[in-house]
Motif scaffolding. Structure first.
Motif: not given
Length: 355
Positions: A4-6, A22-23, A309-312
């Protein structure tokens, strides 16, 4: 592997780009772009997500237009005047960029374009708001602190910290915005930001560190106050209490991963060595009362901005202007808790945008 880019707005001269994996629980600075004094708020173009607008907080305020590539590297491509002093909130909505100028109390409307330079500065219109409150240091004039659209109505709300009111604006057929109502608060409370859930408006009151809940029917009906609670279960007492300033309020939409709605609130200037508190609340119950769910010590100092952010909306990024850098937290326990998963040292972060 997901990356993810923030983007990170700041109280420096730069907008930063972070990469979050995240991983591997990795958060790293990958690039930065010099924009100007205190680019504290960033918002995307509604059609071209590679175009970002940044408010440059100066006495003669400016809006910088940045273009980003797929790796999150930004370039300033143009700049215009903001229509006031210290633009602290921007909203790109449809064919307009709406600007809240904090120090001058002016609301500017700039037509948007999909073509460079993307802002039609010569057609900017400005509305001057006025108002005061009992806090002579912070409420000497109107201070617009946020511009946000109602999620279900053609209405824009503008919290005015200086006037103890949130202004309710409606766009006319000629494109002009007109104030057609307001939400009022107790004198000296200083509304900063708002968030929505169902038919209730939740307002973060900066100067008193409280959350107020109002039933907000469509205009022209008036709002009804339901409840007001402190942003902390046990706020500091004595001289330290005067320095506490609530900052952000977020209510991510319920989804399959997090079906229960929660309200997330950031506090600033807590004297605890464990940093500022992120308070988590439940929306109003059947009796109109806000519920306390949890409090999380962030390890951040002067926690001004945060964003999901991110999925859900699994991840929450937050930063400490006065220390602690930028951290990413994972929502746990169905959203009732937060767990720190990654951190990076960044100077004076104020706001975030997930690309």
């Amino acid at each position: 592997m997901a990356v993810y880019r923030i983007l990170v707005a700041s109280y420096t001269n730069e907008v930063y780009t972070l990469a979050f994996e995240p991983d591997t629980a990795s958060l790293a600075l990958t690039s930065k772009v010099t924009v100007g004094h205190h680019p504290s708020w960033i918002t995307p173009h509604p059609e071209d997500k590679s175009i970002i607008f940044a408010g440059v907080e100066e006495t003669v305020g400016k809006i910088a237009v940045l273009k980003y590539d797929e790796e999150g590297r930004g370039t300033v491509i143009s700049e215009i005047l903001s229509g006031g002093a210290d633009p602290c909130s921007l909203l790109a909505l449809g064919d307009q960029l709406l600007v809240g100028n904090y120090s001058s109390g002016t609301f500017a409307v700039v037509p948007l374009s999909t073509e460079a330079p993307h802002l039609l500065a010569s057609q900017t219109s400005v509305i001057q708001f006025s108002g005061t409150g009992p806090n002579k240091e912070r409420q000497e004039v109107s201070h617009l602190h946020q511009v946000i659209k109602h999620p279900a109505r053609e209405e824009v709300l503008v919290p005015d910290l200086g006037a103890d009111r949130t202004r309710r604006l409606v766009r006319q057929t000629d494109g002009k915005w007109v104030e057609q109502g307001a939400v009022s608060y107790k004198a000296g409370s200083g509304p900063r930001h708002v968030a929505f859930h169902e038919d209730v408006l939740y307002t973060l009151l900066e100067l008193t560190s409280e959350v107020a809940a109002h039933r907000l029917p469509p205009l022209p009906a008036e709002p009804t106050l339901l409840d007001t609670v402190s942003t902390m279960a046990q706020p500091p007492s004595g001289p330290e209490a005067a320095h506490m300033l609530a900052a952000e309020i977020l209510i991510p939409r319920p989804n399959a991963s997090y079906p229960t709605p929660y309200i997330y609130v950031s506090n600033r200037n807590d004297p605890s060595p464990e940093g500022d508190i992120i308070a988590i609340f439940s929306p109003v119950d059947s009796e109109g009362k806000i519920g306390r769910a949890a409090e999380v010590r962030s390890g951040l100092k002067h926690l001004r901005g945060m964003e999901f952010g991110g999925v859900d909306g699994r991840w929450l990024v937050a930063g400490g202007v006065h220390g602690g850098g930028v951290k990413v937290f994972e929502r746990v326990d169905g959203g009732k808790g937060l767990k720190e998963v990654a951190k990076v040292e960044i100077e004076a972060p104020t706001g975030f945008l997930w690309l």
